[in-house]
Scaffold this motif. Sequence first.
Motif, PDB file in Angstrom:
ATOM      1  N   THR A 116      46.437  32.342  45.099  1.00 39.80           N
ATOM      2  CA  THR A 116      45.929  32.947  46.137  1.00 39.80           C
ATOM      3  C   THR A 116      45.673  34.441  45.915  1.00 39.80           C
ATOM      4  O   THR A 116      44.827  35.116  46.498  1.00 39.80           O
ATOM      5  N   HIS A 117      46.308  35.109  45.261  1.00 40.00           N
ATOM      6  CA  HIS A 117      46.474  36.737  44.843  1.00 40.00           C
ATOM      7  C   HIS A 117      46.053  36.902  43.501  1.00 40.00           C
ATOM      8  O   HIS A 117      46.105  37.948  43.074  1.00 40.00           O
ATOM      9  N   TYR A 118      45.194  36.034  42.858  1.00 39.26           N
ATOM     10  CA  TYR A 118      45.107  36.163  41.565  1.00 39.26           C
ATOM     11  C   TYR A 118      44.078  37.464  41.268  1.00 39.26           C
ATOM     12  O   TYR A 118      44.121  38.108  40.233  1.00 39.26           O
ATOM     13  N   GLY A 119      43.160  37.679  42.311  1.00 36.46           N
ATOM     14  CA  GLY A 119      42.147  38.484  42.298  1.00 36.46           C
ATOM     15  C   GLY A 119      42.831  40.045  42.669  1.00 36.46           C
ATOM     16  O   GLY A 119      42.028  41.048  42.500  1.00 36.46           O
ATOM     17  N   VAL A 120      44.089  40.047  43.145  1.00 38.68           N
ATOM     18  CA  VAL A 120      44.690  41.373  43.716  1.00 38.68           C
ATOM     19  C   VAL A 120      45.452  42.021  42.339  1.00 38.68           C
ATOM     20  O   VAL A 120      46.201  41.282  41.750  1.00 38.68           O
TER      21      VAL A 120
ATOM     22  N   GLU B 176      40.508  39.833  55.214  1.00 38.86           N
ATOM     23  CA  GLU B 176      39.157  39.855  54.700  1.00 38.86           C
ATOM     24  C   GLU B 176      38.239  39.917  55.923  1.00 38.86           C
ATOM     25  O   GLU B 176      37.240  40.728  55.869  1.00 38.86           O
TER      26      GLU B 176
ATOM     27  N   ARG C  13      49.454  43.911  44.897  1.00 41.16           N
ATOM     28  CA  ARG C  13      50.365  42.873  45.410  1.00 41.16           C
ATOM     29  C   ARG C  13      51.667  43.285  45.264  1.00 41.16           C
ATOM     30  O   ARG C  13      52.540  42.776  46.292  1.00 41.16           O
TER      31      ARG C  13
ATOM     32  N   SER D 257      48.995  33.518  40.374  1.00 44.50           N
ATOM     33  CA  SER D 257      48.065  32.876  39.593  1.00 44.50           C
ATOM     34  C   SER D 257      47.032  32.199  40.477  1.00 44.50           C
ATOM     35  O   SER D 257      46.119  31.569  40.202  1.00 44.50           O
TER      36      SER D 257
END
Length: 447
Positions: A405-409, A167, A414, A403
């Motif tokens: 660190t990568h929930y928003g990906v 990021e 992913r 669910s």
Amino acid sequence: MGFALLVLPCRSKIKYVLFPQVQTNFPALTLKSTIKSMSEEKLPFTGFSSVSIHGNQNKHPNSAHITPIYATSTFTFDTAQQGMERFDGQQEGYIYSRWGNPTFTDAEKVIEALECFNLKDSNGAPLQVKAILHASGQAAMTTMFMANLKPGDKILSHYSLYGGTQELMLKVLNQTGVETIIVDLRDLELTERTLKENPGIRIVHIETPANPTIQCVDIEEVTRIAKRYGTLVTVDNTFATPYLQQPFKYGVDFVFHSTTKFLNGHGTAIGGVLLGRDIEFMNTRATKWHRLLGGNSNPFDAFLLLQGMKTLEIRMDRHCSNAVETAAFLEKHPHVEKVNYTGLSSHPDFKTAQKQMNHPGAMLSFELKGGIESGKNFIDKLKMCVRAVSLGTVDTLISHPASMTHYGVAKEHREKYGITDGLIRMSVGIENLPDILNDLDQALSTT
Ligand SMILES: *Cc1c(COP(=O)(O)O)cnc(C)c1O
């Protein structure tokens, strides 16, 4: 009482390969340390713990045994002349804690000694590097990128990266006119082609092993290619620690750590460090940028880091041996689809890890059969292992990227990077092994 030792039928038939050089001490430790003793003589430290315990021998007031927490924002001058000379650099001494502080210095000296331990420069002399302690890993990385890049420059990096790093590149550095190109750096032909086609690449940034699939990039090969194109090479050594991997050995320019992780080891402070082999650059431009960007450490966190580093070697030995056994246990478990651990010959980067690391380390991830629900169920059933992101603490930390660190990906995005719904990431702690395995087993069997 309620404690029952689980007998693990799988352990005798485990199919994992230990790195042949697995050992508790570095081999052939012949190099004399550059650290001065009280009598200013060089001490021939023969092992890693001696360096992390005695790696700084600064004297402190009142014969303090342990580095004090210098909780002071500023430092006094005896005279105007002295103040002038310190500002001018004619006299060594502290001025203001954003610029430097004795507690930071002691931590910096230890990390420098660890990253250089047993390494030589191109003239055969003990390698010297310079460390600057920062408020966080992110702050250290910001100093490095900002001090080296100008608008129009490009960064080349690998697609499996710490989220904050990615990021920073794609959301912050892009606003300064710096573009980031992401490829699979394990593909050396592609790496070379990308460098050839993009003469603006100024930095090749490597993170190895990388989050959360534990991919490894060949530091030596990528550095060799990058140097042909005149670019700088930076390595995020957070997952490995200098005990398992010393990137300066391969001629890289900068090494980073999030000291928040294994170096501190106890989860008590956020911190980061930037180390550079160009001492002149570190003392001038990097120091200037560090001071102006304001990402300085603080004395209490630096003190906690110093305490943590003293036990780095013995902690890592235990982290590592627990991880080997845990990976073997998981690989045999009927509810586990796949284990990502570089100590297993099934891992695609097994050979690279074996080449550049002294041990496969303490980080692993695994896929559960049954997708996102089984991932969440498993996590919820843990009784001792801790549900948390971060890594490298004495306790075992377990997270569920889909669910957390990568929930928003987006799922397809992913999954392209190997982060499936059932993927669980584990930072194996130093608890007694049967307790870790018992906890995993009870959570898995009811999943
Ligand atoms: C945690 C981490 C960082 C960021 O460090 P902070 O101390 O959280 O700022 C960078 N790289 C890796 C590999 C990390 O694990």
